[in-house]
Motif scaffolding. Structure first.
Motif, PDB file in Angstrom:
ATOM      1  N   LYS A 180       0.843  -1.186   0.000  1.00  0.00           N
ATOM      2  CA  LYS A 180       0.000   0.000   0.000  1.00  0.00           C
ATOM      3  C   LYS A 180       0.884   1.243   0.000  1.00  0.00           C
ATOM      4  CE  LYS A 180      -0.541  -0.074   5.037  1.00  0.00           C
ATOM      5  NZ  LYS A 180      -1.513  -0.138   6.147  1.00  0.00           N
ATOM      6  N   PHE A 181       0.293   2.360  -0.415  1.00  0.00           N
ATOM      7  CA  PHE A 181       1.002   3.641  -0.425  1.00  0.00           C
ATOM      8  C   PHE A 181       0.728   4.402   0.864  1.00  0.00           C
ATOM      9  CE2 PHE A 181       0.891   2.976  -5.051  1.00  0.00           C
ATOM     10  CZ  PHE A 181       2.211   3.257  -5.363  1.00  0.00           C
ATOM     11  N   LEU A 182       1.762   5.050   1.346  1.00  0.00           N
ATOM     12  CA  LEU A 182       1.597   6.001   2.440  1.00  0.00           C
ATOM     13  C   LEU A 182       1.432   7.387   1.826  1.00  0.00           C
ATOM     14  CD1 LEU A 182       4.244   4.953   5.134  1.00  0.00           C
ATOM     15  CD2 LEU A 182       1.788   4.546   5.149  1.00  0.00           C
ATOM     16  N   THR A 183       0.286   7.994   2.021  1.00  0.00           N
ATOM     17  CA  THR A 183       0.024   9.311   1.426  1.00  0.00           C
ATOM     18  C   THR A 183      -0.293  10.329   2.509  1.00  0.00           C
ATOM     19  OG1 THR A 183      -2.326   8.821   1.169  1.00  0.00           O
ATOM     20  CG2 THR A 183      -0.880   8.286  -0.681  1.00  0.00           C
ATOM     21  N   LYS A 184      -0.118  11.580   2.141  1.00  0.00           N
ATOM     22  CA  LYS A 184      -0.404  12.685   3.052  1.00  0.00           C
ATOM     23  C   LYS A 184      -1.559  13.486   2.458  1.00  0.00           C
ATOM     24  CE  LYS A 184       1.664  17.063   4.628  1.00  0.00           C
ATOM     25  NZ  LYS A 184       0.794  17.919   3.834  1.00  0.00           N
ATOM     26  N   GLY A 185      -2.557  13.763   3.248  1.00  0.00           N
ATOM     27  CA  GLY A 185      -3.696  14.526   2.766  1.00  0.00           C
ATOM     28  C   GLY A 185      -3.312  15.954   2.431  1.00  0.00           C
ATOM     29  N   ALA A 186      -3.858  16.480   1.343  1.00  0.00           N
ATOM     30  CA  ALA A 186      -3.549  17.845   0.910  1.00  0.00           C
ATOM     31  C   ALA A 186      -4.762  18.745   1.110  1.00  0.00           C
ATOM     32  CB  ALA A 186      -3.143  17.855  -0.555  1.00  0.00           C
ATOM     33  N   ASP A 187      -4.520  19.955   1.619  1.00  0.00           N
ATOM     34  CA  ASP A 187      -5.597  20.921   1.822  1.00  0.00           C
ATOM     35  C   ASP A 187      -5.722  21.781   0.566  1.00  0.00           C
ATOM     36  OD1 ASP A 187      -7.507  22.572   2.764  1.00  0.00           O
ATOM     37  OD2 ASP A 187      -6.317  23.481   4.371  1.00  0.00           O
ATOM     38  N   ASN A 188      -6.287  21.177  -0.495  1.00  0.00           N
ATOM     39  CA  ASN A 188      -6.398  21.899  -1.761  1.00  0.00           C
ATOM     40  C   ASN A 188      -7.280  23.132  -1.648  1.00  0.00           C
ATOM     41  OD1 ASN A 188      -4.851  19.876  -2.751  1.00  0.00           O
ATOM     42  ND2 ASN A 188      -6.446  18.924  -4.006  1.00  0.00           N
ATOM     43  N   ALA A 189      -8.313  23.047  -0.822  1.00  0.00           N
ATOM     44  CA  ALA A 189      -9.261  24.151  -0.701  1.00  0.00           C
ATOM     45  C   ALA A 189      -8.577  25.424  -0.214  1.00  0.00           C
ATOM     46  CB  ALA A 189     -10.399  23.762   0.234  1.00  0.00           C
ATOM     47  N   LYS A 190      -7.580  25.258   0.645  1.00  0.00           N
ATOM     48  CA  LYS A 190      -6.862  26.420   1.171  1.00  0.00           C
ATOM     49  C   LYS A 190      -6.189  27.183   0.039  1.00  0.00           C
ATOM     50  CE  LYS A 190      -2.872  25.549   2.887  1.00  0.00           C
ATOM     51  NZ  LYS A 190      -1.795  25.053   3.766  1.00  0.00           N
ATOM     52  N   TYR A 191      -5.506  26.456  -0.834  1.00  0.00           N
ATOM     53  CA  TYR A 191      -4.820  27.101  -1.953  1.00  0.00           C
ATOM     54  C   TYR A 191      -5.815  27.673  -2.956  1.00  0.00           C
ATOM     55  CZ  TYR A 191      -0.426  24.988  -0.386  1.00  0.00           C
ATOM     56  OH  TYR A 191       0.679  24.630   0.335  1.00  0.00           O
ATOM     57  N   GLU A 192      -6.836  26.884  -3.279  1.00  0.00           N
ATOM     58  CA  GLU A 192      -7.785  27.301  -4.303  1.00  0.00           C
ATOM     59  C   GLU A 192      -8.536  28.564  -3.897  1.00  0.00           C
ATOM     60  OE1 GLU A 192     -10.102  23.820  -4.724  1.00  0.00           O
ATOM     61  OE2 GLU A 192      -8.644  22.761  -5.985  1.00  0.00           O
ATOM     62  N   SER A 193      -8.921  28.666  -2.627  1.00  0.00           N
ATOM     63  CA  SER A 193      -9.638  29.873  -2.175  1.00  0.00           C
ATOM     64  C   SER A 193      -8.730  31.095  -2.207  1.00  0.00           C
ATOM     65  CB  SER A 193     -10.193  29.658  -0.765  1.00  0.00           C
ATOM     66  OG  SER A 193      -9.141  29.418   0.161  1.00  0.00           O
ATOM     67  N   LEU A 194      -7.455  30.923  -1.836  1.00  0.00           N
ATOM     68  CA  LEU A 194      -6.514  32.048  -1.856  1.00  0.00           C
ATOM     69  C   LEU A 194      -6.222  32.480  -3.287  1.00  0.00           C
ATOM     70  CD1 LEU A 194      -4.699  34.032  -0.468  1.00  0.00           C
ATOM     71  CD2 LEU A 194      -2.927  32.268  -0.286  1.00  0.00           C
ATOM     72  N   ILE A 195      -6.033  31.518  -4.185  1.00  0.00           N
ATOM     73  CA  ILE A 195      -5.786  31.838  -5.597  1.00  0.00           C
ATOM     74  C   ILE A 195      -6.980  32.580  -6.189  1.00  0.00           C
ATOM     75  CG2 ILE A 195      -5.572  30.790  -7.894  1.00  0.00           C
ATOM     76  CD1 ILE A 195      -3.792  28.642  -6.575  1.00  0.00           C
ATOM     77  N   ASP A 196      -8.198  32.119  -5.843  1.00  0.00           N
ATOM     78  CA  ASP A 196      -9.406  32.764  -6.360  1.00  0.00           C
ATOM     79  C   ASP A 196      -9.542  34.186  -5.806  1.00  0.00           C
ATOM     80  OD1 ASP A 196     -11.829  32.426  -7.976  1.00  0.00           O
ATOM     81  OD2 ASP A 196     -12.883  32.668  -6.076  1.00  0.00           O
ATOM     82  N   LEU A 197      -9.211  34.380  -4.540  1.00  0.00           N
ATOM     83  CA  LEU A 197      -9.282  35.705  -3.935  1.00  0.00           C
ATOM     84  C   LEU A 197      -8.284  36.666  -4.593  1.00  0.00           C
ATOM     85  CD1 LEU A 197     -10.407  37.566  -1.731  1.00  0.00           C
ATOM     86  CD2 LEU A 197      -8.639  36.681  -0.200  1.00  0.00           C
ATOM     87  N   LEU A 198      -7.066  36.186  -4.843  1.00  0.00           N
ATOM     88  CA  LEU A 198      -6.061  37.017  -5.494  1.00  0.00           C
ATOM     89  C   LEU A 198      -6.477  37.357  -6.922  1.00  0.00           C
ATOM     90  CD1 LEU A 198      -2.849  35.209  -4.192  1.00  0.00           C
ATOM     91  CD2 LEU A 198      -3.505  37.580  -3.685  1.00  0.00           C
ATOM     92  N   ARG A 199      -7.092  36.396  -7.617  1.00  0.00           N
ATOM     93  CA  ARG A 199      -7.568  36.655  -8.973  1.00  0.00           C
ATOM     94  C   ARG A 199      -8.612  37.775  -8.961  1.00  0.00           C
ATOM     95  NH1 ARG A 199      -9.477  32.076  -9.977  1.00  0.00           N
ATOM     96  NH2 ARG A 199      -7.903  31.172 -11.351  1.00  0.00           N
ATOM     97  N   GLN A 200      -9.550  37.706  -8.023  1.00  0.00           N
ATOM     98  CA  GLN A 200     -10.580  38.740  -7.927  1.00  0.00           C
ATOM     99  C   GLN A 200      -9.961  40.110  -7.634  1.00  0.00           C
ATOM    100  OE1 GLN A 200     -13.796  37.608  -5.230  1.00  0.00           O
ATOM    101  NE2 GLN A 200     -13.558  35.467  -5.791  1.00  0.00           N
ATOM    102  N   ASP A 201      -8.996  40.136  -6.723  1.00  0.00           N
ATOM    103  CA  ASP A 201      -8.341  41.402  -6.374  1.00  0.00           C
ATOM    104  C   ASP A 201      -7.628  42.014  -7.575  1.00  0.00           C
ATOM    105  OD1 ASP A 201      -9.239  41.245  -3.801  1.00  0.00           O
ATOM    106  OD2 ASP A 201      -7.339  40.597  -2.925  1.00  0.00           O
ATOM    107  N   LEU A 202      -6.934  41.179  -8.336  1.00  0.00           N
ATOM    108  CA  LEU A 202      -6.190  41.677  -9.489  1.00  0.00           C
ATOM    109  C   LEU A 202      -7.124  42.269 -10.535  1.00  0.00           C
ATOM    110  CD1 LEU A 202      -3.513  38.860  -9.711  1.00  0.00           C
ATOM    111  CD2 LEU A 202      -3.013  41.298  -9.505  1.00  0.00           C
ATOM    112  N   HIS A 203      -8.252  41.609 -10.784  1.00  0.00           N
ATOM    113  CA  HIS A 203      -9.211  42.151 -11.745  1.00  0.00           C
ATOM    114  C   HIS A 203      -9.842  43.442 -11.222  1.00  0.00           C
ATOM    115  CE1 HIS A 203      -9.161  39.202 -14.918  1.00  0.00           C
ATOM    116  NE2 HIS A 203      -9.269  38.213 -14.050  1.00  0.00           N
TER     117      HIS A 203
END
Length: 468
Positions: free
Chosen positions: A280-303
């Protein structure tokens, strides 16, 4: 006012050169993303989305979806002049440079048999003005390419060319990096009575729309995406745990393939295990939502900071209302109105220089009544056909209502009269005719255009920044 040329050249300096170069690097995608090395010393991932290019190109493309409408008292030979001087190309180039750098430099000269207008980046120019803000000296500097010919000389050493424009002459000098001496190349009278160089702007500050805050958020956006990529790579690079094998069994190579069981598993995508074995693989959970929300917020600010439109907010395939689309583009139109009102002042100064040349050859001057910038909005023609009939009750003539339909707007009067009888039933709000198959249209819209939302009409009529 006369200043010795050598004194001018010895003190040559481009104001705000670092400011210009920084914005050019972000536009070209050559800026350094400030991502630190990892703790283990390895290099991180790099994502460098060119936000500055997207912002400038969207603002320039919105205004120059069509050429500028020059309303002259008498067109005369303006069509030929427009073509020979490549005026439309110069217009769009200068406007784009103003967006990126805050200003653009143009020269207006007579070249052999036609008027030549050229646009330049401000990062190679020094402008010296008098107390009335008139340009009395304009100095342009460029480095001559090695192994090229200039003034019948083969360039083998680092050599800079300086061109000094004043109210009388165009004077050229070269300077070799070794001898440090300014060498006079030529001095030619231009007969313009004033310095044939103008500076165009899109605001009263002379600064770029690309503020330091925008550049900081561009860095934040790219750093966040880079960290996100590293996080994804880290999670994808998981450990494979195999149980049921002895240490030496895992390392033993198959005599036929020469590979260990793990190597075979990677290649063949399967592995044979003993009855008590497991993998079996040992994997680490990723908090994708944290990055995606920050990227989306920065996109809105830039526009928001750049007054541009996020393509994610624009529906496609007929889902969105044409009026809703125009309202979304209103922020872009309002910003463009402001930019164009200042840019128009530079165009008027350009035509002053053009008319000086025309007077020399006893040609009548170009007298500008107005300068209109034609924007391009996306409109839903189905919606126009379905709602335009309601305006008939306001007493608007049918032939005028027809002109509001994008696909019929440029139709000549004879054809409009023929189309009236066909279109009249559609314009009747009580008609049973439904226009369900009329194609959507993308239509040029200027500040003079009648097809505006009510809010846009109010802005156009009341705002002192309207470019009309």
């Amino acid at each position: 006012m006369q200043i010795d040329h050598i004194t001018l050249l010895q003190n040559f300096k481009v104001d705000n050169l670092d400011y210009f170069q920084k914005r050019a690097s972000f536009y070209d995608g050559k800026n350094v993303v400030p991502v630190e090395d990892k703790i283990d010393g390895s290099r991180p991932s790099f994502s460098n989305f060119s936000w500055v290019k997207l912002i400038c190109d969207q603002l320039a493309g919105f205004v120059f979806a069509d050429v500028i409408d020059y309303n002259l008292e008498d067109k005369l030979d303006f069509v030929d002049f427009r073509k020979e001087s490549t005026l439309d190309i110069t217009d769009s180039q200068s406007y784009a440079r103003c967006l990126l750098y805050g200003s653009s430099i143009e020269t207006v000269l007579y070249n052999e048999d036609h008027i030549e207008i050229k646009s330049y980046d401000p990062m190679n120019w020094q402008l010296i003005r008098d107390e009335f803000d008139n340009i009395i000296y304009a100095i342009y500097k460029m480095r001559l390419p090695l192994n090229s010919f200039y003034n019948d000389q083969y360039v083998t050493k680092q050599t800079d060319l300086y061109i000094i424009f004043d109210d009388t002459n165009i004077t050229k000098y070269t300077k070799n990096a070794r001898d440090k001496k300014f060498n006079l190349v030529s001095q030619i009278p231009h007969k313009m009575t004033q310095t044939p160089v103008i500076e165009l702007n899109i605001n009263d500050s002379g600064y770029s729309i690309i503020s330091d805050n925008i550049l900081q958020d561009v860095n934040n956006f790219n750093v966040t995406k880079s960290l996100f990529l590293d996080d994804v790579k880290y999670n994808n690079n998981s450990l494979l745990v195999i149980t049921g094998f002895q240490q030496n069994q895992e390392e033993e190579k198959d005599p036929e393939t020469g590979k260990t069981p793990v190597q075979e598993a990677v290649q063949e995508k399967h592995i044979f295990l003993p009855p008590d074995g497991d993998a079996k693989f040992l994997t680490k959970g990723a908090d994708n939502a944290k990055y995606e929300s920050l990227i989306d917020l920065l996109r809105q600010d830039l526009h928001a900071m750049s007054s541009t439109i996020d393509a994610k907010d624009i529906s496609v395939a007929g889902v969105s209302s044409g009026i809703a689309l125009m309202l979304k583009f209103e922020v872009l139109a309002n910003a463009s109105n402001k930019f164009c009102s200042y840019f128009k002042l530079g165009i008027q100064k350009r035509f002053e220089l053009v008319n000086i040349i025309r007077n020399r050859f006893s040609q009548p001057e170009y007298i500008l009544n107005s300068i209109s910038f034609i924007y391009k909005f996306s409109t839903d023609e189905i919606e126009v056909w379905q709602n335009i009939g309601k305006l008939k009750d306001l007493g608007v003539p049918v032939e005028e209502l027809i002109k509001l339909i994008p696909s019929l707007r440029n139709m000549n009067l004879d054809l409009l009269k023929k189309a009236e009888d066909i279109v009249k039933p559609v314009l009747d709000p009580n008609s049973d005719i439904q226009m369900n198959n009329t194609p959507a249209n993308t239509t040029p819209m200027s500040s003079d255009n009648q097809m505006m939302t009510k809010s846009q009409m109010n802005v156009a009529q009341s705002s002192p920044l309207n470019p009309r």
